[in-house]
Design a protein around this motif. Structure first.
Motif, PDB file in Angstrom:
ATOM      1  N   LYS A   1       0.826  -1.200   0.000  1.00  0.00           N
ATOM      2  CA  LYS A   1       0.000   0.000   0.000  1.00  0.00           C
ATOM      3  C   LYS A   1       0.865   1.257   0.000  1.00  0.00           C
ATOM      4  CE  LYS A   1      -1.872  -1.915   3.575  1.00  0.00           C
ATOM      5  NZ  LYS A   1      -1.585  -3.338   3.303  1.00  0.00           N
ATOM      6  N   ILE A   2       0.365   2.295  -0.672  1.00  0.00           N
ATOM      7  CA  ILE A   2       0.987   3.611  -0.611  1.00  0.00           C
ATOM      8  C   ILE A   2       0.331   4.330   0.562  1.00  0.00           C
ATOM      9  CG2 ILE A   2       1.498   5.752  -1.849  1.00  0.00           C
ATOM     10  CD1 ILE A   2       1.000   4.201  -4.465  1.00  0.00           C
ATOM     11  N   ILE A   3       1.010   4.335   1.696  1.00  0.00           N
ATOM     12  CA  ILE A   3       0.363   4.797   2.932  1.00  0.00           C
ATOM     13  C   ILE A   3       0.439   6.302   3.108  1.00  0.00           C
ATOM     14  CG2 ILE A   3       0.716   2.580   4.071  1.00  0.00           C
ATOM     15  CD1 ILE A   3       3.029   3.917   5.646  1.00  0.00           C
ATOM     16  N   SER A   4       1.339   6.974   2.400  1.00  0.00           N
ATOM     17  CA  SER A   4       1.388   8.433   2.431  1.00  0.00           C
ATOM     18  C   SER A   4       2.202   8.920   1.244  1.00  0.00           C
ATOM     19  CB  SER A   4       2.000   8.954   3.735  1.00  0.00           C
ATOM     20  OG  SER A   4       3.398   8.746   3.758  1.00  0.00           O
ATOM     21  N   SER A   5       2.141  10.226   0.999  1.00  0.00           N
ATOM     22  CA  SER A   5       2.871  10.797  -0.131  1.00  0.00           C
ATOM     23  C   SER A   5       3.263  12.232   0.192  1.00  0.00           C
ATOM     24  CB  SER A   5       2.021  10.760  -1.410  1.00  0.00           C
ATOM     25  OG  SER A   5       0.854  11.543  -1.253  1.00  0.00           O
ATOM     26  N   GLY A   6       4.224  12.736  -0.566  1.00  0.00           N
ATOM     27  CA  GLY A   6       4.632  14.128  -0.451  1.00  0.00           C
ATOM     28  C   GLY A   6       4.881  14.697  -1.828  1.00  0.00           C
ATOM     29  N   VAL A   7       4.303  15.865  -2.111  1.00  0.00           N
ATOM     30  CA  VAL A   7       4.408  16.468  -3.438  1.00  0.00           C
ATOM     31  C   VAL A   7       4.743  17.949  -3.290  1.00  0.00           C
ATOM     32  CG1 VAL A   7       3.197  16.933  -5.602  1.00  0.00           C
ATOM     33  CG2 VAL A   7       2.727  14.821  -4.357  1.00  0.00           C
ATOM     34  N   VAL A   8       5.847  18.361  -3.916  1.00  0.00           N
ATOM     35  CA  VAL A   8       6.357  19.729  -3.777  1.00  0.00           C
ATOM     36  C   VAL A   8       6.620  20.302  -5.164  1.00  0.00           C
ATOM     37  CG1 VAL A   8       8.188  21.161  -2.789  1.00  0.00           C
ATOM     38  CG2 VAL A   8       7.413  19.116  -1.573  1.00  0.00           C
ATOM     39  N   GLY A   9       6.341  21.596  -5.348  1.00  0.00           N
ATOM     40  CA  GLY A   9       6.526  22.215  -6.655  1.00  0.00           C
ATOM     41  C   GLY A   9       7.069  23.627  -6.568  1.00  0.00           C
ATOM     42  N   GLY A  10       7.344  24.204  -7.736  1.00  0.00           N
ATOM     43  CA  GLY A  10       7.840  25.568  -7.846  1.00  0.00           C
ATOM     44  C   GLY A  10       6.733  26.547  -8.192  1.00  0.00           C
TER      45      GLY A  10
ATOM     46  N   THR B   1       9.277  21.597 -12.416  1.00  0.00           N
ATOM     47  CA  THR B   1      10.053  21.826 -11.201  1.00  0.00           C
ATOM     48  C   THR B   1       9.243  21.238 -10.052  1.00  0.00           C
ATOM     49  OG1 THR B   1      11.071  23.846 -12.063  1.00  0.00           O
ATOM     50  CG2 THR B   1      11.058  23.567  -9.675  1.00  0.00           C
ATOM     51  N   GLY B   2       9.569  20.024  -9.682  1.00  0.00           N
ATOM     52  CA  GLY B   2       8.770  19.371  -8.658  1.00  0.00           C
ATOM     53  C   GLY B   2       9.347  18.034  -8.235  1.00  0.00           C
ATOM     54  N   ALA B   3       8.876  17.543  -7.105  1.00  0.00           N
ATOM     55  CA  ALA B   3       9.252  16.229  -6.594  1.00  0.00           C
ATOM     56  C   ALA B   3       8.019  15.565  -6.015  1.00  0.00           C
ATOM     57  CB  ALA B   3      10.339  16.359  -5.519  1.00  0.00           C
ATOM     58  N   GLY B   4       7.897  14.271  -6.276  1.00  0.00           N
ATOM     59  CA  GLY B   4       6.788  13.504  -5.734  1.00  0.00           C
ATOM     60  C   GLY B   4       7.285  12.171  -5.219  1.00  0.00           C
ATOM     61  N   VAL B   5       6.871  11.811  -4.009  1.00  0.00           N
ATOM     62  CA  VAL B   5       7.278  10.534  -3.420  1.00  0.00           C
ATOM     63  C   VAL B   5       6.085   9.879  -2.742  1.00  0.00           C
ATOM     64  CG1 VAL B   5       9.613  11.424  -3.009  1.00  0.00           C
ATOM     65  CG2 VAL B   5       7.939  11.457  -1.150  1.00  0.00           C
ATOM     66  N   GLY B   6       6.183   8.563  -2.569  1.00  0.00           N
ATOM     67  CA  GLY B   6       5.192   7.820  -1.811  1.00  0.00           C
ATOM     68  C   GLY B   6       5.891   6.828  -0.903  1.00  0.00           C
ATOM     69  N   ILE B   7       5.301   6.547   0.252  1.00  0.00           N
ATOM     70  CA  ILE B   7       5.835   5.525   1.153  1.00  0.00           C
ATOM     71  C   ILE B   7       5.030   4.252   0.957  1.00  0.00           C
ATOM     72  CG2 ILE B   7       6.202   4.849   3.554  1.00  0.00           C
ATOM     73  CD1 ILE B   7       6.679   7.733   4.258  1.00  0.00           C
ATOM     74  N   VAL B   8       5.728   3.172   0.613  1.00  0.00           N
ATOM     75  CA  VAL B   8       5.099   1.884   0.345  1.00  0.00           C
ATOM     76  C   VAL B   8       5.336   0.953   1.527  1.00  0.00           C
ATOM     77  CG1 VAL B   8       4.989  -0.085  -1.229  1.00  0.00           C
ATOM     78  CG2 VAL B   8       5.483   2.193  -2.115  1.00  0.00           C
ATOM     79  N   SER B   9       4.277   0.262   1.949  1.00  0.00           N
ATOM     80  CA  SER B   9       4.388  -0.623   3.104  1.00  0.00           C
ATOM     81  C   SER B   9       3.302  -1.687   3.056  1.00  0.00           C
ATOM     82  CB  SER B   9       4.256   0.190   4.399  1.00  0.00           C
ATOM     83  OG  SER B   9       4.289  -0.653   5.535  1.00  0.00           O
ATOM     84  N   ASN B  10       3.532  -2.798   3.747  1.00  0.00           N
ATOM     85  CA  ASN B  10       2.480  -3.788   3.947  1.00  0.00           C
ATOM     86  C   ASN B  10       1.610  -3.438   5.142  1.00  0.00           C
ATOM     87  OD1 ASN B  10       2.799  -5.636   1.819  1.00  0.00           O
ATOM     88  ND2 ASN B  10       4.507  -6.662   2.855  1.00  0.00           N
TER      89      ASN B  10
END
Length: 333
Positions: free
Chosen positions: A15-24, A165-174
């Protein structure tokens, strides 16, 4: 777990339990601004260089995702990330500051889904509890490396695209709750002989089509299985070519469900030529806009196919053509 030649089926459904998205600032004026967690009001991000600015984008996105999940840096087993800069310095230097065990990848603009596929495979196999997956890009840093510094004022053709101009990540976990990663199809490198670095969409479209067709053939899922299928950053030119190729191959994909991240992220009046591009394009749209729509119940099943042009400044100078790849990840509520 392996199905066919190129597809992983995740029986534990990480599951993608959280995410972070940052831009310009340009992204803040875009079409999907409400789906970002944080914006900076200038492209320098209070740093001494554009490269350092991109590192801050990625670090902020990671810290936001960790905070949302109620975790600490020490809880994260691995950080998997890629970017466009030489030796993926945005990712590796960010890993230096986060002090999280790091796996660097390079799939050009396909890196967002490559990282998510690898992270999901590790979590699915119980080789990790928490993994941060993502990617970043910076317009000015990419322009300086691959084309000309913005101060040069070089003209571009209509086929060119605008690096996000941006970054996107997700935390994956069981553990925890969130949209599930159910499958991933790793693409083949395809080179159609295109050598124009201002026509990335045209170069990448055949790779995107190949991966999508392979995904459906190997998963045996019906063509109407997904509520939405999104390519990463083909832009208007590549998106049109991809649609034409599906028709040419008699592959009856529901084209009303097919979108492109590069056509979604900016408003028409922003004058981005053929559309958005960069590692941060599919990363921010997926971990921001698409996941938010899933959490609202607007989408239940999506297939994100991040696309990448695997050229370097050196290969272009040596008159090489542009090999391309596309990596697909299925996400379901």
């Amino acid at each position: 777990m392996l199905q066919g030649r190129q597809t992983w089926m995740f029986e534990n459904e990480p599951k993608i339990i959280s995410s972070g998205v940052v831009g310009g600032p340009f992204e803040a004026a875009g079409n999907l601004a409400e789906d970002f967690d944080l914006f900076f009001d200038d492209i320098w991000l209070e740093q001494k260089s554009f490269e350092q600015a991109e590192q801050r984008l990625l670090k902020e996105a990671c810290e936001i995702a960790i905070k949302k999940a109620g975790l600490k840096n020490t809880d994260i087993n691995f950080f998997i990330s890629g970017d466009l800069l030489n030796q993926i310095i945005s990712s590796s230097f960010t890993a230096r500051s986060l002090e999280i065990p790091f796996m660097g990848i390079f799939g050009a603009c396909s890196s967002s889904m490559e990282s998510l596929a690898i992270g999901s495979a590790l979590v699915n196999s119980n080789l990790a509890d928490y993994i941060i997956c993502g990617a970043s890009s910076h317009n000015a840093a990419a322009e300086k490396q691959f084309r000309y510094p913005t101060e040069y004022g070089g003209q571009k053709p209509p086929t060119a695209q605008w690096t996000v101009t941006g970054a996107g990540v997700g935390i994956v976990s069981n553990r925890g709750k969130g949209p599930k990663v159910t499958a991933a199809t790793i693409g083949k490198v395809i080179d159609m002989g295109i050598s124009d670095p201002f026509n990335m969409g045209g170069a990448m479209a055949p790779a995107a089509v190949d991966t999508i067709e392979t995904h459906f053939n190997e998963t045996h899922r019906p063509l109407d299985y997904y509520d939405l299928i999104a390519t990463g950053d083909l832009g208007e030119v590549g998106y049109t070519i991809a649609r034409d190729l599906f028709k040419k191959h008699n592959f009856n994909l529901p084209l009303d469900k097919y979108v492109d991240c590069g056509l979604l992220i900016y408003k028409p009046e922003q004058q981005v030529f053929s559309g958005g591009s960069g590692c941060g394009c599919s990363a921010t749209v997926t971990f921001g806009h698409f996941l938010n729509r899933m959490k609202k119940g607007e989408l239940k099943k999506i297939l994100v196919v991040a696309t990448g042009a695997l050229l370097s400044p050196l290969s272009y100078q040596q008159k090489e053509t542009i090999p391309c790849i596309a990596n697909a990840v299925a996400i379901e509520m």
